[in-house]
Structure formats: C-alpha cells, structure tokens
Design a protein around this motif. Structure first.
Motif, PDB file in Angstrom:
ATOM      1  N   GLN A   1       0.832  -1.216   0.000  1.00  0.00           N
ATOM      2  CA  GLN A   1       0.000   0.000   0.000  1.00  0.00           C
ATOM      3  C   GLN A   1       0.860   1.257   0.000  1.00  0.00           C
ATOM      4  N   GLY A   2       2.045   1.163   0.629  1.00  0.00           N
ATOM      5  CA  GLY A   2       2.912   2.347   0.721  1.00  0.00           C
ATOM      6  C   GLY A   2       3.961   2.426  -0.358  1.00  0.00           C
ATOM      7  N   HIS A   3       3.945   1.470  -1.303  1.00  0.00           N
ATOM      8  CA  HIS A   3       4.982   1.402  -2.356  1.00  0.00           C
ATOM      9  C   HIS A   3       6.355   1.559  -1.717  1.00  0.00           C
ATOM     10  N   GLU A   4       6.632   0.737  -0.752  1.00  0.00           N
ATOM     11  CA  GLU A   4       7.851   0.895   0.044  1.00  0.00           C
ATOM     12  C   GLU A   4       9.046   0.173  -0.586  1.00  0.00           C
ATOM     13  N   PHE A   5       9.617   0.847  -1.564  1.00  0.00           N
ATOM     14  CA  PHE A   5      10.840   0.356  -2.208  1.00  0.00           C
ATOM     15  C   PHE A   5      11.804   1.534  -2.253  1.00  0.00           C
TER      16      PHE A   5
ATOM     17  N   VAL B   1      -1.771   5.387   3.763  1.00  0.00           N
ATOM     18  CA  VAL B   1      -1.353   3.980   3.637  1.00  0.00           C
ATOM     19  C   VAL B   1      -2.043   3.109   4.705  1.00  0.00           C
ATOM     20  N   LEU B   2      -2.465   3.736   5.811  1.00  0.00           N
ATOM     21  CA  LEU B   2      -3.095   2.963   6.891  1.00  0.00           C
ATOM     22  C   LEU B   2      -4.581   2.702   6.641  1.00  0.00           C
ATOM     23  N   SER B   3      -5.147   3.289   5.585  1.00  0.00           N
ATOM     24  CA  SER B   3      -6.576   3.075   5.305  1.00  0.00           C
ATOM     25  C   SER B   3      -6.851   1.604   5.030  1.00  0.00           C
TER      26      SER B   3
ATOM     27  N   GLN C   1      -0.346  -0.416  21.862  1.00  0.00           N
ATOM     28  CA  GLN C   1      -1.719   0.057  22.107  1.00  0.00           C
ATOM     29  C   GLN C   1      -2.453  -0.122  20.777  1.00  0.00           C
ATOM     30  N   GLU C   2      -3.669  -0.653  20.837  1.00  0.00           N
ATOM     31  CA  GLU C   2      -4.423  -0.888  19.585  1.00  0.00           C
ATOM     32  C   GLU C   2      -5.450   0.212  19.358  1.00  0.00           C
ATOM     33  N   PHE C   3      -5.706   0.449  18.081  1.00  0.00           N
ATOM     34  CA  PHE C   3      -6.667   1.485  17.673  1.00  0.00           C
ATOM     35  C   PHE C   3      -7.560   0.935  16.565  1.00  0.00           C
ATOM     36  N   PRO C   4      -8.846   1.297  16.551  1.00  0.00           N
ATOM     37  CA  PRO C   4      -9.672   0.889  15.416  1.00  0.00           C
ATOM     38  C   PRO C   4      -9.218   1.621  14.153  1.00  0.00           C
ATOM     39  N   GLY C   5      -9.211   0.918  13.022  1.00  0.00           N
ATOM     40  CA  GLY C   5      -8.795   1.566  11.774  1.00  0.00           C
ATOM     41  C   GLY C   5      -9.962   2.291  11.113  1.00  0.00           C
ATOM     42  N   TRP C   6      -9.733   2.824   9.925  1.00  0.00           N
ATOM     43  CA  TRP C   6     -10.795   3.471   9.148  1.00  0.00           C
ATOM     44  C   TRP C   6     -10.800   2.841   7.765  1.00  0.00           C
TER      45      TRP C   6
END
Ligand code: IMP
Length: 423
Positions: A292-296, A333-335, A369-374
């Motif tokens: 998702q983040g095109h992490e290259f 990227v966290l969506s 710590q956990e969080f609900p995503g969107w």
C-alpha cells in the motif's frame, strides 16, 4: 536577526522529507542541505511527474529559491552531474539557483569500491549500505585525508587525486573485488570538469548573511535520526549526524540561530538495510504496508522493511532534535486496516522501559496500544474536519504521547495531498 528552520526525519529515513520541503519552500528564500550525500533519495511529485533528488536540495523546482549544498555533504560528481542535467531538462534553474560549499567532501570512485569491499568482507553482518561510498568518504574526512570541492579549482588537482586514489588502491588489495578503474575515472573526471562551471562558495558566510538580511532559510536533513552516527542503532547507521546538531556543523549555523524544528514521521515505520527494528512486521501486515505504501528504496530500489509506529523511538528522536512540530506522512497507507497498533514501550530483559536501550536488539517485544482503523479512502481529503474520526483519534494519541503538535498530515505523494491541522 532571523533564525534558520530545520526539517528532519525522525525514523530510519524515507519519511517523505522531500515532499514536505517542496510544500514548505514557497515560505522560504533558501533551502539548504547539511549532511549525507547520494545515499539520500528525496522524492517530489507534481504535475503527475516524479523527481528524485540525491544531492541537490528539494527547493530546486521553485524558480526564486536559493539552494545551498553545505560543507557537511559528501558529493559524488558523477551522481551530481546526472542529477543536475536531469533537473535542468525538467526546467529547474540549477546553475542559477544552486551554490555548493567549497568545504564539502568529494566521493572518489575508489570510495565506492572501498564501500563494496567493506560490505563484502562483513558477510552476514553487513550494514546494508547504499554502496555510494558514504562510509569511506566520511572516514577520510575525519582522518583528515579528504579531497574537498574547493580543491577542484587547483592546478595540481589531478596529481593530488592520484595520491588519494593510490592510498585507496593499497587498501583494496586485500579484497577480491573486480573493477574497471579506467572507466570509472573517465566518468569521474568528466563530471569534475562539469562541476567546475557551477557556483561554489562559502555557504557558511552565505547562510549567516542571509539570516542577517532577514531572509528565511529551511535546512533539509537527509536519512533519519535513528541512522545518526552517534544516536542511531549503531553500527547499523550512516556516517553523518542526521540529527539537529548536524545543521550547526554541516552548514555553519550556530545553535542560537536555530528556529523551528520540524520533525517528519511516517504514520507507521520503515527501514531499509540491516539492523534492529523492534516494531517490524514480517507477516502479511508488513507485506500489506509495503504494497500500500509502495515501500521500495528510491536510491537502491530495495524493498523496505515495514512495521507499526514506534513511539519509544519517536520520543527519543524528538528529544534529541528539540522538535517543535510534527508532520505525519503517508497516513493514507493505513486506510483499510481493521486494527492499527502503536508501540508505547519496550520489554527488555523482562522489564518494561520507555527508553531506547543501548542495544536495540535487546528489545524482546514492543508493548502495543491498539486502535480501530478506518475504511474510507482519505487520499482526496484536503481539510482536517473531513478526516475520519478514527484517524483523528490516532493522530491525537501521537500528539498526546509526544507532547508535540502535529501541524501537517500528508495523504498522498502529490504536492497537493497535504492537510494542515494547526499553524
Ligand atoms: P550508507 O549511508 O550508504 O553507508 O548506509 C548505511 C545505512 O543507512 C544502510 O542501512 C542504508 O540502507 C541506510 N540509509 C542510508 N541512506 C538512507 C536514506 O536516505 N534513506 C533510508 N536509509 C538510508
């Protein structure tokens, strides 16, 4: 007298500094680099085109902005020539708007070979260097055996070059590296002659005079605080001071002339190359973040290691740099993640700590710590009030636990994909 603002990466590099500098440049008269070299790869995207900068500051696309390459940089003339030509072809005023410090150090072809030989000799313990010659050139600098850009104007430059080259060749005899030095030297000297026609000067005086004249300077850090030679995850670091002190030594700005300290962090965490990374996710979460983040890597193309945001390391970086405001990048990227995690402390030897230990490999596990995503796509959002509630909560947690306000959030690679939270 004005103060210079500084923008720094708070993680292991690749935080998206180039884009943020590009967005902030209209507020400034000059953009300056103060450390690192072609190991950096700052990416800027506008008009559907992507530009990657290695040595030249990210203000170069703004026609009225002066760009300074400070004394703390190490320059590979071959990389510089390729970059300058590419930028000029894209319309940047490289010759007019760039000044190179006469005190910056030159990367010789043999520095690159020594870098490769050193990594080869380390085998499994290799640092994962970008192989741009960074370690060997900074070694020569501190050993007081370097060649500087000011030297290229000397009549005897070629003979001094040969003394340095021969010293390196003697060191290389211990390796079985194969290379075509004649070809490498041909390219290098062609690039040296090209560089001679650029503006070189005393960027230390220049920067201080700009401040005296009430001009605004933004200093652009390269790599990230966790790669700092003193404070990073040693020995898996780069060879310069990537934290705020590097601005004083690498540009000549005194500490009492440092103004805003803008710290950049991704909404999650990445690392390229070897070395400890407590919140790394090697399972499908890590793969999803990378995709998702095109992490290259923008310099080497290597896949980046990915993981959750690490507040222990972030707070350390904020402390070391005296960060006054935070910019969070790649929040889009966290969506789509059901659950998001942030590490708030580490377990080391069965004890909890909120400090970065001497040896980062001693962290047995981070405490999350956990969080609900969107679920919604946020990449087209341009106003803070439109952000999903869950994301606002995620950002608020970061602010609360770092004590630093988030001023900007980036939600996509384009210049326009930036949301202002506070002034
Ligand atoms: P070097 O600076 O090429 O010697 O590499 C040392 C370490 O820093 C390696 O792990 C590299 O992957 C990392 N590194 C160097 N420059 C960058 C950068 O600009 N972004 C991310 N990692 C970097």
């Amino acid at each position: 007298m004005r103060k210079a603002d500084v923008l720094l990466g708070l993680q292991w590099g690749d935080e998206g500094k180039g884009k943020v500098v590009d967005v902030l440049t209209p507020e400034y008269d000059a953009i300056a680099r103060f450390q690192g070299g072609p190991n950096a790869g700052h990416t800027l995207e506008f008009n559907h085109e992507k530009h990657i900068l290695h040595t030249i500051p990210s203000g170069i696309f703004h026609p009225d902005c002066l760009n300074l390459i400070g004394n703390g940089l190490v320059i590979d003339p071959v990389v510089f020539m390729e970059e300058a030509e590419r930028l000029a072809a894209a319309g940047a005023r490289v010759r007019e708007n760039l000044v190179i410090s006469v005190k910056a150090h030159l990367i010789l072809p043999t520095h690159r070979l020594l870098d490769a030989a050193s990594e080869q000799a380390k085998g499994n313990d290799k640092i994962g260097s970008t192989l741009k010659g960074i370690g060997p050139v900074y070694t020569d600098k501190t050993a007081r055996e370097g060649l500087r850009t000011g030297d290229i104007q000397r009549d005897d430059f070629e003979s001094i070059y040969r003394i340095h080259r021969d010293r390196h060749l003697a060191q290389l005899q211990q390796s079985d590296l194969s290379y075509d030095l004649e070809q490498l030297e041909k390219e290098w000297f062609e690039a040296i002659y090209y560089m001679r026609s650029f503006k070189m000067g005393h960027t230390d005086y220049l920067a201080n005079n700009l401040l005296k004249d009430d001009k605004k300077i933004l200093a652009e850090g390269a790599q990230g605080t966790l790669l700092d030679i003193d404070f990073g995850s040693y020995p898996f670091v780069t060879s310069s001071n990537t934290s705020c002190g590097g601005l004083c030594t690498g540009l000549g700005i005194p500490p009492n002339k440092v103004g805003r300290v803008i710290g950049i962090s991704k909404a999650y965490c990445t690392r390229v190359g070897s070395g400890p990374f407590p919140t790394e996710q090697t399972d499908k979460t890590g793969i999803r973040l990378r995709e998702q983040g095109h992490e290259f890597g923008s310099t080497t193309g290597r896949p980046r290691r990915c993981g959750w945001l690490d507040l222990v390391a972030l707070r350390y970086a904020i402390m070391l740099n005296g960060v006054t405001e935070l910019v969070i990048t790649k929040a889009d990227v966290l969506s789509g993640f059901d659950v998001l995690k942030i590490a708030t402390s580490y377990r080391v030897n069965d004890e909890l700590t909120d400090q970065v230990p001497y040896d980062l490999t001693s962290v047995s596990e981070p405490v999350y710590q956990e969080f609900p995503g969107w679920t919604s796509d946020i990449s087209q959002i341009r106003h803070a009030h439109e952000l999903p509630h869950e994301m606002k909560e995620y950002l608020r947690f970061i602010e609360l636990h770092t004590g630093v306000p988030i001023t900007l959030v980036s939600v996509g690679p384009d210049r326009a994909a930036m949301i202002r939270l506070t002034d």
